[in-house]
Design a protein around this motif. Structure first.
Motif, PDB file in Angstrom:
ATOM      1  N   TYR A  71       1.222   5.208   0.992  1.00 15.69           N
ATOM      2  CA  TYR A  71       0.642   6.152   1.941  1.00 15.69           C
ATOM      3  C   TYR A  71       1.036   7.587   1.596  1.00 15.69           C
ATOM      4  O   TYR A  71       2.130   7.843   1.093  1.00 15.69           O
ATOM      5  CB  TYR A  71       1.123   5.848   3.360  1.00 15.69           C
ATOM      6  CG  TYR A  71       0.785   4.458   3.848  1.00 15.69           C
ATOM      7  CD1 TYR A  71      -0.414   4.194   4.494  1.00 15.69           C
ATOM      8  CD2 TYR A  71       1.685   3.406   3.674  1.00 15.69           C
ATOM      9  CE1 TYR A  71      -0.722   2.920   4.952  1.00 15.69           C
ATOM     10  CE2 TYR A  71       1.388   2.127   4.127  1.00 15.69           C
ATOM     11  CZ  TYR A  71       0.181   1.894   4.768  1.00 15.69           C
ATOM     12  OH  TYR A  71      -0.105   0.629   5.209  1.00 15.69           O
ATOM     13  N   THR A  72       0.149   8.513   1.909  1.00 11.62           N
ATOM     14  CA  THR A  72       0.443   9.939   1.788  1.00 11.62           C
ATOM     15  C   THR A  72       0.208  10.590   3.144  1.00 11.62           C
ATOM     16  O   THR A  72      -0.878  10.472   3.715  1.00 11.62           O
ATOM     17  CB  THR A  72      -0.456  10.613   0.732  1.00 11.62           C
ATOM     18  OG1 THR A  72      -0.245   9.991  -0.541  1.00 11.62           O
ATOM     19  CG2 THR A  72      -0.125  12.092   0.619  1.00 11.62           C
ATOM     20  N   LEU A  85      -2.251   3.520  10.735  1.00 12.78           N
ATOM     21  CA  LEU A  85      -2.159   3.201   9.305  1.00 12.78           C
ATOM     22  C   LEU A  85      -2.167   1.703   9.019  1.00 12.78           C
ATOM     23  O   LEU A  85      -2.811   1.246   8.070  1.00 12.78           O
ATOM     24  CB  LEU A  85      -0.892   3.824   8.719  1.00 12.78           C
ATOM     25  CG  LEU A  85      -0.843   5.357   8.689  1.00 12.78           C
ATOM     26  CD1 LEU A  85       0.545   5.832   8.269  1.00 12.78           C
ATOM     27  CD2 LEU A  85      -1.903   5.919   7.751  1.00 12.78           C
ATOM     28  N   VAL A  87      -9.737  12.933   8.419  1.00 11.07           N
ATOM     29  CA  VAL A  87      -8.494  12.171   8.248  1.00 11.07           C
ATOM     30  C   VAL A  87      -7.831  12.047   9.627  1.00 11.07           C
ATOM     31  O   VAL A  87      -7.871  12.995  10.416  1.00 11.07           O
ATOM     32  CB  VAL A  87      -7.540  12.897   7.264  1.00 11.07           C
ATOM     33  CG1 VAL A  87      -6.183  12.211   7.213  1.00 11.07           C
ATOM     34  CG2 VAL A  87      -8.155  12.950   5.875  1.00 11.07           C
ATOM     35  N   LYS A 117       0.847  -1.190   0.000  1.00  8.31           N
ATOM     36  CA  LYS A 117       0.000   0.000   0.000  1.00  8.31           C
ATOM     37  C   LYS A 117       0.884   1.242   0.000  1.00  8.31           C
ATOM     38  O   LYS A 117       1.929   1.277   0.642  1.00  8.31           O
ATOM     39  CB  LYS A 117      -0.905   0.003   1.230  1.00  8.31           C
ATOM     40  CG  LYS A 117      -1.771   1.257   1.358  1.00  8.31           C
ATOM     41  CD  LYS A 117      -2.688   1.178   2.557  1.00  8.31           C
ATOM     42  CE  LYS A 117      -3.370   2.513   2.829  1.00  8.31           C
ATOM     43  NZ  LYS A 117      -4.164   3.005   1.697  1.00  8.31           N
ATOM     44  N   LYS A 157      -5.735  15.010  -0.261  1.00  8.75           N
ATOM     45  CA  LYS A 157      -6.037  13.603  -0.038  1.00  8.75           C
ATOM     46  C   LYS A 157      -4.857  12.970   0.694  1.00  8.75           C
ATOM     47  O   LYS A 157      -3.818  12.692   0.093  1.00  8.75           O
ATOM     48  CB  LYS A 157      -6.291  12.899  -1.375  1.00  8.75           C
ATOM     49  CG  LYS A 157      -7.559  13.370  -2.080  1.00  8.75           C
ATOM     50  CD  LYS A 157      -7.791  12.601  -3.369  1.00  8.75           C
ATOM     51  CE  LYS A 157      -9.083  13.045  -4.058  1.00  8.75           C
ATOM     52  NZ  LYS A 157      -9.322  12.301  -5.326  1.00  8.75           N
ATOM     53  N   ASN A 158      -5.041  12.759   1.986  1.00  8.94           N
ATOM     54  CA  ASN A 158      -3.983  12.206   2.823  1.00  8.94           C
ATOM     55  C   ASN A 158      -4.507  11.017   3.624  1.00  8.94           C
ATOM     56  O   ASN A 158      -5.692  10.943   3.943  1.00  8.94           O
ATOM     57  CB  ASN A 158      -3.461  13.273   3.787  1.00  8.94           C
ATOM     58  CG  ASN A 158      -2.889  14.478   3.066  1.00  8.94           C
ATOM     59  OD1 ASN A 158      -1.851  14.389   2.439  1.00  8.94           O
ATOM     60  ND2 ASN A 158      -3.580  15.607   3.158  1.00  8.94           N
ATOM     61  N   ASP A 159      -3.593  10.121   3.955  1.00 11.81           N
ATOM     62  CA  ASP A 159      -3.954   9.003   4.820  1.00 11.81           C
ATOM     63  C   ASP A 159      -3.833   9.383   6.291  1.00 11.81           C
ATOM     64  O   ASP A 159      -4.472   8.786   7.154  1.00 11.81           O
ATOM     65  CB  ASP A 159      -3.047   7.799   4.524  1.00 11.81           C
ATOM     66  CG  ASP A 159      -3.268   7.279   3.122  1.00 11.81           C
ATOM     67  OD1 ASP A 159      -4.350   6.731   2.862  1.00 11.81           O
ATOM     68  OD2 ASP A 159      -2.358   7.435   2.279  1.00 11.81           O
TER      69      ASP A 159
END
Length: 349
Positions: A48-49, A299, A130, A46, A108-110
């Protein structure tokens, strides 16, 4: 004719063998479609940001960020591989700080990582959908970043960089070893909530030892040295809190302290490493690493920030800088050194 037939048979046998080898290679290699194991793992990883909001650059906050990123890396979340970081620094400007939080809220962030109280406040107000982790926040309760330390609620949690016991222990150390100190000068940005909270605590602790606290307010980093100079003749020592504006301009206080032989006490290890004499504290890299571990739990393990207890620094130690002591006219006694639990790490030569 026989030679020609033999040659044809040999070539046919060779072609069959090659085909068999090719078939074996494709079927026996790990992964689907003949890909390698590494390629298969990469395709399953995956990405991630994470957006980072930091109020200003100075050693403690930078070390916090570095520790956070190191914890992610140790958990397999590596910048440039499966992690993209959107790093934002407000350069100590409140307008920039708000704009950064608004920009992050629209992205758009995780996960969002907020470093220092002003950044955490702005992010907490703007980012609602978020997960948010904060660090280098002195008092998340009084600043209303969270309403409960055990169950923060909503989408936010983090690590507080203070323990009230640190201020108590530092005041005790000063009173025990510096009987001639009657007044301590505090350079402070009164517009920074965390600085005000710590100043109040320090004033209470110094008062128990009949030591007065005299403030020299500043409104920007360029005023820090002048504020320190304004305290000369009125105080016997300098002290600063976890005040981001003041720490950014701390070189000015160090210069005045050294020139005038005035003992300088701080609230963070990085300032002691830079030139203050003493503090009771910890490494901010470790503090950031702790926050990074919380981010990993969110996460990779699906934990909800609002259900994660806000962590606090429990392991405290006296930290001394012997070079600074010499520069500030301080005689470091054996009793002072004995008060350091881990001299190898916390007596800076």
């Amino acid at each position: 004719m026989k030679k020609k037939l033999s040659l044809i048979l040999m070539m046919t046998t060779l072609l069959i063998a090659l085909a068999a080898c090719g078939q074996k290679t494709a079927s026996d290699t790990p992964g689907n479609g003949g890909t390698t194991a590494d390629e298969g793992a990469a395709s399953d990883t995956k990405t991630y940001t994470i957006a980072i909001s930091q109020i200003v650059e100075h050693p403690s906050l930078d070390a916090t960020r570095e520790g956070f990123i190191a914890a992610l890396k140790d958990a397999g979340i590596v910048e440039g591989t499966n992690l993209k970081i959107d790093y934002n620094n407000a350069q100590g400007d409140n307008t920039n700080n708000l704009s950064i939080a608004q920009k992050i809220a629209g992205g758009k962030n995780d996960l969002v990582f907020a470093i220092a109280t002003p950044s955490a406040l702005a992010v907490a107000q703007q980012v609602k959908d978020v997960p948010v982790v904060f660090a280098a926040v002195t008092d998340p309760l009084s600043t209303k970043i969270v309403s409960n330390l055990d169950q923060p609620g909503g989408n936010i949690t983090g690590a507080s960089d203070t323990n009230p016991e640190a201020t108590t222990k530092l005041a005790d150390f000063i009173a025990s070893n510096f009987p001639n100190i009657k007044n301590i000068g505090l350079v402070i940005n009164e517009g920074e909530p965390n600085a005000e909270v710590m100043a109040k605590k320090a004033e209470e602790e110094f008062k128990k030892h009949n030591i007065g606290l005299i403030k020299a307010p500043v409104t920007n980093t360029s005023e820090v040295k002048q504020a320190a100079q304004s305290l000369i003749g009125r105080v016997d020592a300098f002290y600063i809190t976890l005040d981001n504006m003041v720490v950014s301009g701390v070189d000015g206080i160090i210069q005045v302290a050294n020139d005038k032989k005035i003992p300088f006490f701080s609230s963070d290890r990085d300032t002691v490493e830079k030139g203050a004499f003493a503090t009771v504290g910890f490494k901010y890299f470790d503090h950031g690493y702790q926050a990074g571990q919380m981010a990993v739990d969110i996460l990779k393990n699906g934990k909800k920030p609002g259900e994660m207890k806000v962590s606090m620094q429990e392991k405290l130690d006296l930290i001394l800088n012997l070079k600074s002591a010499a520069a500030q006219g301080i005689t470091v006694t054996d009793d002072m050194k004995k008060a350091v639990q881990d001299p190898e790490k916390n007596i800076i030569q």
